[in-house]
Scaffold this active site. Structure first.
Site, PDB file in Angstrom:
ATOM      1  CE1 TYR A   1      35.812 -12.679 -52.766  1.00  0.00           C
ATOM      2  CE2 TYR A   1      37.294 -11.817 -54.320  1.00  0.00           C
ATOM      3  CZ  TYR A   1      36.629 -11.798 -52.966  1.00  0.00           C
ATOM      4  OH  TYR A   1      36.714 -10.757 -52.486  1.00  0.00           O
TER       5      TYR A   1
ATOM      6  CE  LYS B   1      41.285 -13.838 -38.109  1.00  0.00           C
ATOM      7  NZ  LYS B   1      41.738 -12.860 -36.810  1.00  0.00           N
TER       8      LYS B   1
ATOM      9  CG  ASP C   1      38.628  -7.891 -53.414  1.00  0.00           C
ATOM     10  OD1 ASP C   1      39.050  -6.923 -53.872  1.00  0.00           O
ATOM     11  OD2 ASP C   1      37.595  -8.477 -53.710  1.00  0.00           O
TER      12      ASP C   1
ATOM     13  CG  ASP D   1      43.078  -9.614 -37.204  1.00  0.00           C
ATOM     14  OD1 ASP D   1      44.217 -10.268 -37.768  1.00  0.00           O
ATOM     15  OD2 ASP D   1      42.518 -10.134 -36.255  1.00  0.00           O
TER      16      ASP D   1
ATOM     17  CG  ASP E   1      40.456  -1.988 -53.688  1.00  0.00           C
ATOM     18  OD1 ASP E   1      40.874  -2.319 -54.404  1.00  0.00           O
ATOM     19  OD2 ASP E   1      38.893  -1.792 -54.035  1.00  0.00           O
TER      20      ASP E   1
END
Ligand code: NAD
Length: 357
Positions: free
Chosen positions: A142, A192, A248, A224, A252
């Site tokens: 980000y 990852k 992020d 994943d 959620d």
């Protein structure tokens, strides 16, 4: 007697209603546990824009920096959507986070026994869920450079850069260790690293930093698989440590295991100054001023403030216990109503919780 200075930012919408409940609870708990709590309210969000023309006025930021912790309700309203971006309440939030260097976002996800049927997953999957997502908040993809969007060429293209250095990974790992040590000493680091070099550095650094901690168990999981496991068997997790982008999404996902936005607290922290403790939800303009909001997410944020920010663990646990007692006696706010409980207003449920302390 210990004395704490709290900056309270009630903000907009339902903010003042849920803040008022939080102040009552904090006042009661401080008497019971024999510490002094000085709560000073400062203007922030839309209401600050109305008065000072800025959503995060310098004076408010200054007071926050000089406090022991910041307790924030929520900001925002549709009426500010047409303002230039930097004047909108949400920009005030970003400014507060960057001014206080809040690099660690902590989101606990705990299923309260009496609300187990509110989850969209089966009872047996969620009943033992009690985990914390520790997300890096001010670096990674980000914020990484170069970034860009080029559309004045034949084939338009856009790009972002996922970048971390050792120091950034170490400091968020240190926070995860601190939290894990207050819980079950178990961290699952999510990355990852089978595909990304940045995740390789992440994994190596997390290993190096955690290996110095006695009794701490570290596992690694690809993102994943972590998404899949959070839905399949969420109770296997205790502390999930991850980067900005993955955190992020996963936080959620994990938060929704509880099924109710009015129940979710969070904390944003740095290493040396006050943290900001706030509910996950927004200002709920559709119910503002009606005294029907659920104040529990903010109360759980206040509990996190006591536990993580001020090291008042017993007082923090007492707030959680009081909330559980009220819920298990069948009292609910409207958002949690399932037709078989007694629905109370925001202030009424606040009074019940105060009585349980
Ligand atoms: P929201 O979280 O405010 O509301 C979503 C839905 O959940 C609404 O139906 C609302 O009534 C309900 N809800 C939320 N909190 C509740 C509570 N404590 N008790 C009962 N019901 C509750 O999200 P939104 O409607 O997308 O956004 C409204 C405003 O809040 C926008 O201006 C948005 O930018 C802002 N916002 C602020 C924050 C923050 O302050 N951290 C976070 C998200 C959104």
């Amino acid at each position: 007697m210990k004395k704490y200075k709290i900056a309270l930012l009630s903000g907009d919408g339902i903010g003042p209603e849920i803040s008022s409940v939080s102040v009552n609870v904090l006042n009661k708990i401080s008497k019971k546990y024999n510490f002094d709590i000085e709560i000073n309210e400062h203007l922030f969000g839309g209401i600050a824009y109305e008065k000072y023309g800025a959503p995060a006025p310098e004076e408010t930021l200054d007071k926050c920096k000089k406090s022991d912790a910041v307790l924030l309700a929520c900001v925002g309203d549709m009426k500010y959507d047409s303002l230039p971006r930097e004047l909108r309440p949400e920009s005030g939030l970003l400014k507060l986070r960057s001014e206080l260097n809040l690099f660690a976002n902590i989101r606990p996800v705990k299923i309260r026994k009496s609300l187990i049927d509110s989850s969209s997953l089966k009872k047996e999957i969620v009943e033992n869920v009690d985990l914390v997502v520790v997300r890096e908040l001010i670096s990674g993809i980000y914020f990484g450079k170069p970034r860009g969007y080029i559309n004045n060429i034949e084939v338009p293209k856009a790009f972002n850069t996922m970048v971390y250095d050792y120091t950034e990974i170490k400091r968020i790992t240190d926070i995860a260790i601190k939290i894990a040590n207050q819980r079950n000493k178990k961290i699952c680091s999510v990355d990852k690293s089978n595909v990304l070099e940045v995740s390789q550095l992440w994994r190596e650094t997390v290993f190096n930093v955690t290996s110095k901690e006695k009794g701490l168990s570290l596992s690694n999981m690809y993102v994943d698989n972590a998404a899949m496991q959070l839905v399949k068997d969420p109770s296997q997790f205790d502390v999930i440590l991850t980067s900005n982008l993955f955190g992020d999404i996963l936080s959620d996902l994990a938060a929704m295991l509880t099924g109710s936005i009015g129940m979710l607290p969070s904390a944003s922290l740095n290493n040396y100054g006050p943290g900001v403790f706030e509910p996950v939800h927004g200002s709920a303009p559709d119910i503002a001023g009606k005294n029907i909001a659920n104040p529990i997410a903010m109360l759980l944020s206040a509990s996190m403030m006591l536990k993580i920010g001020l090291n008042e663990k017993e007082a923090a646990e007492n707030i959680e216990r009081a909330i559980d007692n009220v819920l298990s006696k069948g009292f609910r706010t409207l958002d949690l109503d399932n037709g078989c409980c007694k629905v109370l207003s925001c202030s009424e449920i606040g009074e019940k919780i105060v009585e349980e302390i």
